[in-house]
Write a protein that holds these residues in place. Structure first.
Motif, short mmCIF file in Angstrom:
data_model
loop_
_atom_site.label_atom_id
_atom_site.label_comp_id
_atom_site.label_asym_id
_atom_site.label_seq_id
_atom_site.Cartn_x
_atom_site.Cartn_y
_atom_site.Cartn_z
N SER A 128 56.76 47.89 -60.66
CA SER A 128 57.47 47.04 -59.71
C SER A 128 58.19 47.91 -58.69
O SER A 128 58.32 49.14 -58.87
CB SER A 128 58.48 46.16 -60.43
OG SER A 128 59.51 46.97 -60.99
N ALA A 129 58.71 47.31 -57.64
CA ALA A 129 59.45 48.05 -56.63
C ALA A 129 60.68 48.72 -57.25
O ALA A 129 61.02 49.87 -56.93
CB ALA A 129 59.86 47.13 -55.49
N TYR A 145 63.83 52.86 -49.87
CA TYR A 145 62.93 51.81 -49.41
C TYR A 145 62.58 50.84 -50.53
O TYR A 145 62.69 49.62 -50.36
CB TYR A 145 61.64 52.41 -48.84
CG TYR A 145 60.55 51.38 -48.64
CD1 TYR A 145 60.63 50.45 -47.62
CD2 TYR A 145 59.47 51.32 -49.52
CE1 TYR A 145 59.65 49.47 -47.46
CE2 TYR A 145 58.48 50.35 -49.37
CZ TYR A 145 58.57 49.43 -48.33
OH TYR A 145 57.61 48.46 -48.19
N PHE A 146 62.17 51.39 -51.68
CA PHE A 146 61.79 50.52 -52.80
C PHE A 146 62.99 49.71 -53.30
O PHE A 146 62.84 48.56 -53.73
CB PHE A 146 61.19 51.33 -53.93
CG PHE A 146 59.79 51.81 -53.66
CD1 PHE A 146 58.78 50.92 -53.37
CD2 PHE A 146 59.49 53.16 -53.67
CE1 PHE A 146 57.49 51.35 -53.10
CE2 PHE A 146 58.20 53.61 -53.41
CZ PHE A 146 57.19 52.70 -53.11
N ILE A 181 63.52 46.55 -51.16
CA ILE A 181 62.58 45.43 -51.32
C ILE A 181 62.52 44.93 -52.76
O ILE A 181 61.69 44.09 -53.10
CB ILE A 181 61.16 45.82 -50.86
CG1 ILE A 181 60.59 46.95 -51.75
CG2 ILE A 181 61.15 46.23 -49.40
CD1 ILE A 181 59.11 47.24 -51.46
N THR A 182 63.40 45.45 -53.60
CA THR A 182 63.45 45.00 -55.00
C THR A 182 64.06 43.61 -55.09
O THR A 182 65.15 43.37 -54.56
CB THR A 182 64.27 45.97 -55.86
OG1 THR A 182 63.66 47.27 -55.83
CG2 THR A 182 64.34 45.49 -57.31
#
Length: 210
Positions: free
Chosen positions: A65-66, A98-99, A102-103
């Motif tokens: 996952s993100a 970044y991740f 968007i989590t």
């Protein structure tokens, strides 16, 4: 009888201590890492590592996952920092940011669910460690040792919180080892990290708790 702390490896030897382990009070804690009495297990003879069969077909691989990717990139950034690779560390930190952005929010992030997930991770470590030993991968084996100890301590703290509530955190502080992630509760950090053996200045105090 010898009893081993499943988190830091501290040995309580009945023959050398004044009080037998079984007679220690229920609220007794490991003098090295602060683990509760129930985190100690009787010493058992080491057994020979048996070959482990692992299916590595793509169909069995799990897409991260993100949030998981954010954690991976953050850990890689720390690894680069320890090797004085500042440029690479910066790039991994950018990816981690970044991740993280968007989590998606976790709707069932209860303490009970966290305890369950930590136990699931603990249950996986014996197989992962066996594969590392089988392939004589010292780096992977070391990661397994550190990872399992840190995960066991987190599990122990979460279960303590479930039993004691906010009283567990009253008049004390939380410290996190910046090298291995070990979490310690106390007024000051330990003299040495029970997991990776770094000095106390490598610990960061967690601020901002209500």
């Amino acid at each position: 009888m010898r009893y081993i702390c499943q988190i830091c490896g501290y040995v309580y030897d009945d023959e050398k201590e004044k009080v037998p382990f079984e007679q220690l009070p229920a609220d007794w804690k490991c003098p090295l890492c602060g683990a509760v009495k129930s985190d100690f297990k009787p010493e058992v003879p080491k057994t020979e590592v048996k070959p482990v069969s692992v299916n590595t077909e793509a169909a069995d691989l799990k897409k991260l996952s993100a949030g998981q990717l954010a954690a991976v990139c953050s850990n890689l950034a720390r690894g680069c920092e320890k090797q004085y690779k500042s440029e690479e560390a910066g790039l991994f930190n950018e990816l981690a940011a970044y991740f993280t952005s968007i989590t998606q929010a976790v709707n069932d992030a209860t303490v009970e669910n966290v305890a369950k997930l930590l136990q699931e991770d603990i249950d996986k470590y014996p197989t992962v460690r066996a594969v590392a030993d089988q392939n004589k991968d010292r780096g992977a084996a070391r990661i397994c040792v550190w990872g399992e100890k840190v995960t066991r301590m987190l599990s122990s703290l979460v279960n303590r919180y479930l039993n004691e509530g906010e009283a567990m955190l009253a008049d004390t502080d939380i410290w996190v080892c910046t090298v291995c992630g070990f979490v310690y509760i106390g007024e000051t950090p330990p003299e040495l990290c029970p997991v990776c053996k770094v000095p106390p200045y490598k610990f960061e105090k967690i601020e901002g708790r209500a």
